[in-house]
Every structure is written in C-alpha cells, then in structure tokens.
Design an enzyme around this catalytic site. Structure first.
Site, PDB file in Angstrom:
ATOM      1  N   GLU A   1      11.823  31.246  14.993  1.00 20.59           N
ATOM      2  CA  GLU A   1      12.731  30.210  14.505  1.00 20.59           C
ATOM      3  C   GLU A   1      13.122  30.475  13.053  1.00 20.59           C
ATOM      4  O   GLU A   1      12.240  30.797  12.250  1.00 20.59           O
ATOM      5  CB  GLU A   1      12.072  28.825  14.608  1.00 20.59           C
ATOM      6  CG  GLU A   1      13.066  27.700  14.374  1.00 20.59           C
ATOM      7  CD  GLU A   1      12.443  26.317  14.585  1.00 20.59           C
ATOM      8  OE1 GLU A   1      13.170  25.390  14.964  1.00 20.59           O
ATOM      9  OE2 GLU A   1      11.228  26.173  14.367  1.00 20.59           O
TER      10      GLU A   1
ATOM     11  N   GLY B   1       3.595  26.723   8.820  1.00 20.74           N
ATOM     12  CA  GLY B   1       2.212  26.458   9.203  1.00 20.74           C
ATOM     13  C   GLY B   1       1.951  26.588  10.678  1.00 20.74           C
ATOM     14  O   GLY B   1       0.874  27.005  11.098  1.00 20.74           O
TER      15      GLY B   1
ATOM     16  N   GLU C   1       6.301  25.614  17.444  1.00 20.05           N
ATOM     17  CA  GLU C   1       6.190  24.904  18.708  1.00 20.05           C
ATOM     18  C   GLU C   1       6.611  25.698  19.933  1.00 20.05           C
ATOM     19  O   GLU C   1       7.103  25.127  20.918  1.00 20.05           O
ATOM     20  CB  GLU C   1       7.028  23.625  18.641  1.00 20.05           C
ATOM     21  CG  GLU C   1       8.539  23.846  18.511  1.00 20.05           C
ATOM     22  CD  GLU C   1       9.055  23.834  17.085  1.00 20.05           C
ATOM     23  OE1 GLU C   1      10.270  23.630  16.894  1.00 20.05           O
ATOM     24  OE2 GLU C   1       8.241  24.033  16.162  1.00 20.05           O
ATOM     25  N   ASN C   2       6.428  27.006  19.974  1.00 22.56           N
ATOM     26  CA  ASN C   2       6.811  27.798  21.143  1.00 22.56           C
ATOM     27  C   ASN C   2       6.353  27.087  22.422  1.00 22.56           C
ATOM     28  O   ASN C   2       5.203  26.666  22.531  1.00 22.56           O
ATOM     29  CB  ASN C   2       6.156  29.173  21.072  1.00 22.56           C
ATOM     30  CG  ASN C   2       6.292  29.796  19.711  1.00 22.56           C
ATOM     31  OD1 ASN C   2       7.380  30.100  19.248  1.00 22.56           O
ATOM     32  ND2 ASN C   2       5.160  29.963  19.028  1.00 22.56           N
TER      33      ASN C   2
ATOM     34  N   GLU D   1       3.326  19.427  16.649  1.00 20.48           N
ATOM     35  CA  GLU D   1       3.795  20.549  17.472  1.00 20.48           C
ATOM     36  C   GLU D   1       3.856  20.171  18.947  1.00 20.48           C
ATOM     37  O   GLU D   1       4.747  20.626  19.675  1.00 20.48           O
ATOM     38  CB  GLU D   1       2.889  21.761  17.267  1.00 20.48           C
ATOM     39  CG  GLU D   1       2.848  22.277  15.833  1.00 20.48           C
ATOM     40  CD  GLU D   1       4.220  22.585  15.260  1.00 20.48           C
ATOM     41  OE1 GLU D   1       5.101  23.048  16.009  1.00 20.48           O
ATOM     42  OE2 GLU D   1       4.426  22.350  14.052  1.00 20.48           O
TER      43      GLU D   1
ATOM     44  N   HIS E   1       6.971  18.351  19.805  1.00 20.29           N
ATOM     45  CA  HIS E   1       8.099  19.275  19.973  1.00 20.29           C
ATOM     46  C   HIS E   1       8.241  19.765  21.410  1.00 20.29           C
ATOM     47  O   HIS E   1       9.325  20.235  21.791  1.00 20.29           O
ATOM     48  CB  HIS E   1       7.906  20.502  19.084  1.00 20.29           C
ATOM     49  CG  HIS E   1       8.400  20.331  17.686  1.00 20.29           C
ATOM     50  ND1 HIS E   1       9.654  19.882  17.380  1.00 20.29           N
ATOM     51  CD2 HIS E   1       7.802  20.606  16.489  1.00 20.29           C
ATOM     52  CE1 HIS E   1       9.813  19.870  16.061  1.00 20.29           C
ATOM     53  NE2 HIS E   1       8.700  20.288  15.505  1.00 20.29           N
TER      54      HIS E   1
ATOM     55  N   GLU F   1      12.716  18.004  14.129  1.00 22.50           N
ATOM     56  CA  GLU F   1      11.671  17.884  13.109  1.00 22.50           C
ATOM     57  C   GLU F   1      11.428  16.450  12.647  1.00 22.50           C
ATOM     58  O   GLU F   1      10.283  16.058  12.396  1.00 22.50           O
ATOM     59  CB  GLU F   1      12.014  18.778  11.911  1.00 22.50           C
ATOM     60  CG  GLU F   1      12.118  20.266  12.264  1.00 22.50           C
ATOM     61  CD  GLU F   1      10.831  20.848  12.829  1.00 22.50           C
ATOM     62  OE1 GLU F   1       9.778  20.182  12.755  1.00 22.50           O
ATOM     63  OE2 GLU F   1      10.876  21.963  13.353  1.00 22.50           O
TER      64      GLU F   1
END
Length: 863
Positions: free
Chosen positions: A148, A282, A285-286, A319, A322, A341
C-alpha cells in the site's frame, strides 16, 4: 512517477479514459482484470526473485495492447492468448505494455496475458522485502511484502489501483526448511528436487492489488478458531507464543465484528504475521494475512508493559476492522482513503468500549481527536475527502486528518443519529457493496436510509472542508426566576496561525446548564443565541465531547467552569483541558489558565485526566527550554505531578485500575523530564540493578537515556548490540536517541549512520527519535549525509520522514531550511507534510515569543 501514459497504445487508452482518470495516475479499466495466477521464486540472499504471471482480462472494445503497472521488473518473455507478444517497459510511467507480435488488434472479450519476469527484493519495507534477525547465535532472514498504496507492481505486472479488483492465485517456492504464508490457506505442498517446497494457495476473493501478501521464512504458527475461521499468529521460530495475547484478542474481536458489521468474515483463515524490525508504518491489513512489526503484535512477559498490551489490542482491532472497511469494501480511489483509515481508527475505540471497557477507550480517544485538531489548526491541513492524483499524494494522505479527524467525525455522526441507526447503516453499506468499491456518499446514503435523518449537510461540512470550528460562548445574566439559560454562540475558524478567520459549520451539540443534569441536543448553524433548559447560569457546551470543535468561554463562564471542574464527568474535564491548552497556545485566552486547571486538579482525578495534564505540561515545557523561566516552570511541574505519582506509586497495587499503570509511566517520564531528582535516582537504581518490573522497563530506560552520561550511553549501546530481541533493541536504541546531552545525541546519530550494530530497519527510526529532542542537530546531520539517510527510506517515505526531522523545532530558520530542501527535492504535489511540519515549527516559535510572558507572570506570582 508519471502524469500520463506514453506510447502508441497508451495514447489510445488515454483517449478512452474519463476526464477524472485522465488527470490521475491510473489505468483506465476498459481492459478490466479478473484473475492473476502468479508464481514467485525468491532468492533472499541475492536480493532477487523470478516470477511468472498469467493475467485474465475482459476488454470492451478493440485494443492494440494490454497495459499493466510494473516497477523494477525485467521481462523475459510475454504472450497474449498463447501467441508471442512484445513487452515495452516505461520506467517513468511504471507501466509494462504488452502488444501482440502480429500487431493485430485485440477483439472485445476475454484475453490472457502471460509474462515471465524477474525483480528485486528490497532492504526497506516496501515491495517484497527482507529482514535479517539474530537467532541461535546466527543470522536468519524473513521475506514479506508491503504494497500500500501502489507497490504490488514491484512483485508482478498488475493493474495496481484500488478499483481494479481481481482474484489472485499464488504459488511460491520456499527454501528448504522454510514456510510460506499468503492471503489464503495452502492447498498443496510439493517437494522440489532442489530441496525447496512449492506452496500453492487457494484463490483469493476478488480484492485490490495492494492487499496481496506473501511471506517466507523460518516461521511457526499458533492458532485458534472462531466458527469456521481459523485465526493464526505467525512469527519467527521461538517467538509465536508471545503472540498469545494478540491471538486471544483477535478471537474476541472477530466475534464482535461479525455481529457489528452484519457480514461474517468471508475468508477461511486470518493470519497475523510478526515481522522483526520496522518501517514507515506499523501494520498492514492484507486480507487474511495481516502484517505487523513485532512490537505491535508480540508481548514478551519480561518486558511488556500495560501500554504495550493496550497498543497490541488497539492495532489488532484497527487492522481487523480493515478486513471489512478497506478489504471487503474498498474506496474507489485514494481521495476517499478515510473510508478505510478513519473507520478503522473509530472501530478501535468502538470495539474497545465493548470488549475492554476498563481501559475507558473513548476517554483515551480524546487524545486522538486532539491530535487531529492540532493538525487541522495550522497551515498544511486539508479536507478529509481530498483530491489525490499521484501515488506520492496518496502516500501523504496517511496522516492525522485521515485517521484522527476521520475517527472524530465518525464518532460525532454516530452520536448524532444514534448508535443503532448508525450500525444498521454500516451493515446495509457492507451488504450492498461487498467485494466492490465505494465513495463517501455511498456510506451517507446508507446511514440516511436507516436513520431517517439527513446527515449529509453535517457530514460534508466536516469531510469536504478543512479546519476546526470555534464556538465562542457567553451566557447572559440570569433574570429573576429564570429556569433556563440564554447562551450566545459565535462561530469562526480556530487555528494557531493565519489560517484562522471567518467560518461557520453546522454544530451538532449536546449542552447542559452547570446547575442541572438535563442535557439538550441541538444543531447550531452560524451565530445563534440558544435557550438551555434546566437552570439559569453558565452552560457546558459539547457535553460528552462527541462533536468536533473548540469552545472558548467568556471569562465569567471560565471561572464558573473552574469552580465546577471537579464535579464534571472525566470526559468533560478532558475536553476543557484540551480546549484550554489549545486556546492558550493560540492566544485566545491566557495559557496560564490551563496551568491553573492543572494545579487545581486533585491527585485522585481520573488517571486519563492526570495523564492529559502530564502531556500538556510536557508540551509547554518544550517551548520553555532555554528560557530564564525554565527552572521555575520545571519546579511547578514537579509540585503539580508529584502527588499523583505518590498516589499510584512505583509498584503496581493488587486490583488497581489498568489506567493507573498507564499514568504511572507517563508521570515517571514527565517528572524526570522536569529534573525530579528522586525520580531520576530511582530509575537509575532500577536500571543498575536490572530490577525494573516489565510494566516500567521502557519508562526507566527512557529516563536513564535522557539523563545519561558517557559511561551510561556506552553501556546502553553495548546492551542494544548484544540482545537478540528486536523489541529490546528498539527500547535500548530509543533510550540512546533520547539523550539530552547534544554530544551524546551526536554519537547516537553517528551510531545509526556508521556502526554495523543497529539493524538496518531501525536506523532511520533512531535518527527520527534523535530529531524529536535535537531537531537542529538532526537536520545538520541530514544535510551532511543526505544520500546515506535517504537510502534508508523507501521512496514514498522520504516526503514524510525528511520534513519530520524538524517538526518538533521552535526555530523558524530550521523550517526555512527544510522548505528550501523540499522545494528542490519533492514534486510540487508531494510537499504537504513539508508545509505542515514548517507550520508546526512556526506555531511553536510564536508561542515561545508571544504566549509565555503570561506564564512567566503567573509563576512569578507564587503559583
């Protein structure tokens, strides 16, 4: 980066594009991808890989070629529909154009493009990257991906933009003894003659390319199940058990999210992978394979604090949110990044309120709202929904406006329409747009339908305009026998600098008279005089602190609020403290009034209220540095906060609130920064005896590093080099970076630049940490070592990291020097963070020059 597509085939594509697409670095979707079958063979030692991709497309009209994105890839061969093709690489445009060798037009319909190629494995955290770490006295290597906003093109030729969703089927050859992880479960493992293992993964759902994930390494996995979903924590061998808390948290969160979103998590597994080191982010969110750097996923019982535990829960909550907001439903383009986000940030607190209410997550989120307001109150701010054309601009959109202001606006709108109506709107939105792309108005339509309330006027005012509303409030004198209060509200735009001025917003407010418990909800538009029932007299505006604004009270009302402060709910105490600090820094009221609140707040106050005071005193203390009043100011800080530390003590008490543990570390850091001799001595003693409990370990190291002499600095450096733990290395190196002594700070910078001991992934972080205490030194070091430092950063990170080297300064000359550099080095659309960083420096300089005389006089009066 490119502004247009080049070449014969590309010219035809541009002509076919819509006006919006033509202005963006985006490929038109008249050749829409539906499936990628990609096979990767990495060579981690050499830093290279080979790949083969077969991409399926559907074309709508005759086309001379298929255009994909590609970056740092070398094409060995290409074909279209099994026939030979020619690959033309445009490095500047980051495209690979595949043209039939016959030069025949491609007919409308289905087509298959196959490309054999090779690429790079990077040493910084973008594309397919590698991390080395210590293990069993030697070195091991892990590979992982970070795509990303637009780095999937570094792994495979792909239409690399969020609206080009497709299915991905991944195969990877892992070296002997190593394991591969991707978005989906393994469906087949094949032993190869070379000793490697070929991992074949199930096809993914239809998803955006930036969510594709791949990792290879000496990994182990712990798991649990929630319904049909297997949740796993994956880490370097020997470390997975440190992810037990994250795993248990994820199980609770998945149950909560399945219910809240009204759509069950759709993948068969959800892995969370811990990668040693760090990068310009940090976690990521794959879909089905979330990447975290270790400190945000693993908890070492020997070193983890309550803060660490809260951080792990919060990041896991973010995450995992997401997986719905961002993965299942994705913004159409980066203009609407906040749909990912802002909502994930809001869901951190929303889920925390349900699952960890003892942490008071919405109270804690007040600090996040204030961060967003601070960024929104000076030059360089922007609307939440903003125009994004380039990948550099997309990268700069990951900021406090998108995250923190986005979170605050969602909280405000949820409060305005009601929890259930808002949730039902989110559920309808998820069901309507699953596996698709959306824009902001799609969400508003869903919530308007379920709530029956027209919210777009309010929503647009806060998402499509920059700035913070300021409500200036004055209560009218009470008439005899009056049972309501009349309050005049005047609106303007709040700011620390010249961006302040006229402005009006629809303000959804909850108000109450101080002498009454009755609350009234109202939407104020423009300048109005309102009636507040319940009692006559001063009124609390924005009771509950759910709305996004600053409130400036008339002097008489401020005095009444000060008298009633201890009886107010903690959330309103926080709201007043944040507003008084901001208004004092901006010159709208005396800064000393914030100090008076701090002085009057008892040690028994809610720990998050006292923590705000510790942070606020730090903020003022930084601009007091080097002034004649610095010693008097530090003495005031010590007198104000010492009773709170005496209450919580250095040792945790059985059954104490967990927020007391958070407060304890904040007080230790702030009091040590104010040169409290007892606190510094206690921290040094704990460090020397290695007796600090896990919950205080980082705080003690911070104090020891800040007050280090040369011998202590050397000992910290040796311990940093010796420990095999990346998390411990970070703690030791950050302690070194916080040294107050400029000579030791310079040694830390030299260490990061030239010593082999700090891991590559930590070097830039160390330099950034030194900059927060010594921005002038960090900037001069950057000027002398520009090539070396920029070489530590991924290309998109440079536009943020370099301006941030001076962002904590109060010397305008540093802002000027940084802006001069940014003007030369950054593209015109990539200077937003440079503008914002320079604005923060100038705000601090103005406070130092114009606001502190009031503080000086207040301190001199015996406070």
């Amino acid at each position: 980066m490119f502004k247009r597509l080049l070449g014969f085939a590309a010219a035809a594509l541009v002509l076919a594009a819509s006006p919006a697409l033509a202005a963006r670095q985006a490929l038109p979707l008249d050749a829409a991808p539906s499936h990628y079958e990609v096979a990767i063979r990495p060579d981690g030692a050499a830093g290279t890989f080979t790949g083969r991709v077969t991409a399926s497309f559907e074309t709508k009209a005759p086309k001379p070629a298929i255009v994909l994105n590609g970056l740092d890839l070398k094409v060995a061969s290409a074909s279209i529909d099994g026939a030979p093709a020619v690959a033309t690489i445009d490095a500047a445009a980051q495209t690979i154009t595949i043209t039939p060798a016959s030069k025949a037009l491609l007919k409308p319909g289905a087509h298959s493009v196959t490309i054999a190629y090779s690429g790079k494995i990077y040493d910084e955290a973008y594309g397919l990257f590698r991390v080395e770490y210590d293990a069993n006295g030697g070195k091991r290597r892990m590979l992982a991906t970070q795509f990303e906003p637009a780095d999937a093109r570094r792994l495979l030729p792909v239409v690399d933009q969020p609206d080009a969703k497709a299915v991905f089927t991944v195969t990877v050859d892992a070296p002997k003894g190593e394991t591969a992880i991707s978005n989906m479960p393994v469906v087949k493992k094949t032993a190869l003659k070379s000793g490697a293992t070929r991992y074949a993964f199930a096809p993914s759902p239809k998803m955006s390319s930036y969510l594709l994930f791949l990792a290879v390494g000496d990994l182990e996995r712990i798991t649990t199940k929630v319904g049909a979903t297997e949740i796993g924590v994956v880490a370097r061998r020997g470390a997975a058990e440190q992810g037990r808390y994250a795993l248990e948290s994820a199980a609770r969160l998945l149950t909560y999210y399945n219910d809240y979103f009204g759509v069950d998590y759709p993948l068969p597994k959800l892995d969370m992978l811990a990668v040693p080191g760090g990068g310009g982010f940090g976690a990521m969110e794959n879909w089905g394979a979330i990447l975290y750097f270790e400190r945000l996923l693993l908890l070492d019982p020997k070193t983890a604090s309550t803060d660490d535990k809260m951080n792990v829960f919060g990041v896991v909550a973010h995450e995992m949110a997401h997986q719905w907001f961002g993965d299942l439903v994705t913004m159409q383009w980066w203009d609407d990044l906040w749909l990912n986000e802002g909502f994930a940030s809001w869901m951190e607190a929303r889920s925390g309120e349900a699952l960890t209410p003892e942490w008071a997550p919405w109270l804690a989120a007040a600090a996040e709202r204030d961060r967003g307001m601070a960024r929104d109150s000076r030059a360089g701010t922007h609307p939440i929904v903003q125009k994004v054309d380039t990948i550099e601009e997309a990268n700069l959109a990951f900021d406090d406006i998108t995250y923190q202001k986005g979170q605050a606006i969602i909280r405000m709108l949820e409060s305005h329409v009601g929890h259930d109506a808002f949730r039902d709107g989110v559920r309808a939105y998820m069901k309507a747009h699953a596996y698709g792309n959306t824009v902001t108005d799609d969400l508003w339509r869903a919530i308007e339908t379920t709530s029956g309330q027209p919210i777009r006027e309010i929503a647009d005012a806060y998402t499509r305009r920059a700035g913070v509303p300021l409500a200036t409030v004055a209560s009218a004198p009470c008439a005899p026998g009056a049972t309501s209060a009349k309050v005049a509200i005047k609106q303007s735009r709040f700011a620390f600098d010249d961006t302040r001025g006229a402005g009006s917003w629809p303000l959804p407010l909850t108000v109450r008279a101080l002498a009454s418990d009755k609350t009234t909800r109202i939407v104020v538009r423009g300048d109005e005089t309102i009636d507040v029932p319940g009692a006559c007299g001063p009124v609390l505006i924005n009771a509950g602190q759910n709305s996004y604004l600053r409130v400036a009270y008339a002097p008489a009302d401020r005095a009444a609020l000060a008298g009633a402060f201890s009886k107010l709910p903690a959330v309103d105490q926080l709201g007043l403290l944040y507003d008084f600090l901001a208004l004092g820094r901006a010159g709208d009221q005396p800064l000393s009034e914030y100090l008076a609140f701090a002085k009057a707040t008892p040690a028994s106050a809610d720990p998050l209220v006292t923590r705000q005071i510790a942070g606020g005193l730090d903020t003022i203390g930084w601009v007091e540095t080097g002034r004649p009043s610095e010693a008097a100011y530090k003495a005031f800080v010590r007198r104000t906060l010492a009773p709170a530390l005496a209450r919580v003590g250095w040792d945790a008490k059985p059954g104490e609130p967990e927020n007391d543990a958070v407060l304890r570390t904040a007080l230790i850091r702030t009091l040590a920064g104010a040169d409290d001799a007892d606190v510094v001595a206690k921290a040094r003693e704990m460090y020397a005896k290695d007796s600090a409990p896990a919950a205080l370990r980082d705080a003690v190291l911070t104090v020891v590093g800040e007050h280090a002499d040369a011998a202590t600095w050397e000992q910290l450096a040796k311990r940093a080099a010796a420990t095999p733990s990346f998390i411990e290395k970070q703690s030791f190196y950050f302690a070194l970076a916080g040294a107050r002594d400029p000579a030791l700070a310079k040694r830390t910078l030299d260490l990061a630049l030239n010593d082999p001991a700090p891991p590559r992934q930590l070097r830039a972080q160390i330099i950034g940490a030194v900059a927060s205490e010594h921005p002038g030194l960090a900037w001069s070091t950057f000027e002398a070592n520009e090539a070396k430092i920029t070489g530590m950063l991924d290309p998109l990170q440079r536009n943020v990291f370099i301006p941030n080297l001076v962002s904590s300064a109060y010397d305008p000359a540093l802002a000027d020097a940084m802006l001069a550099y940014a003007t030369k080095a950054f593209a015109e659309g990539s200077r937003a963070q440079a503008t914002a960083a320079a604005a923060s420096v100038r705000v601090r300089a103005k406070i130092r020059a114009e606001r502190l005389s009031d503080v000086d006089a207040w301190l001199a009066a015996g406070n």
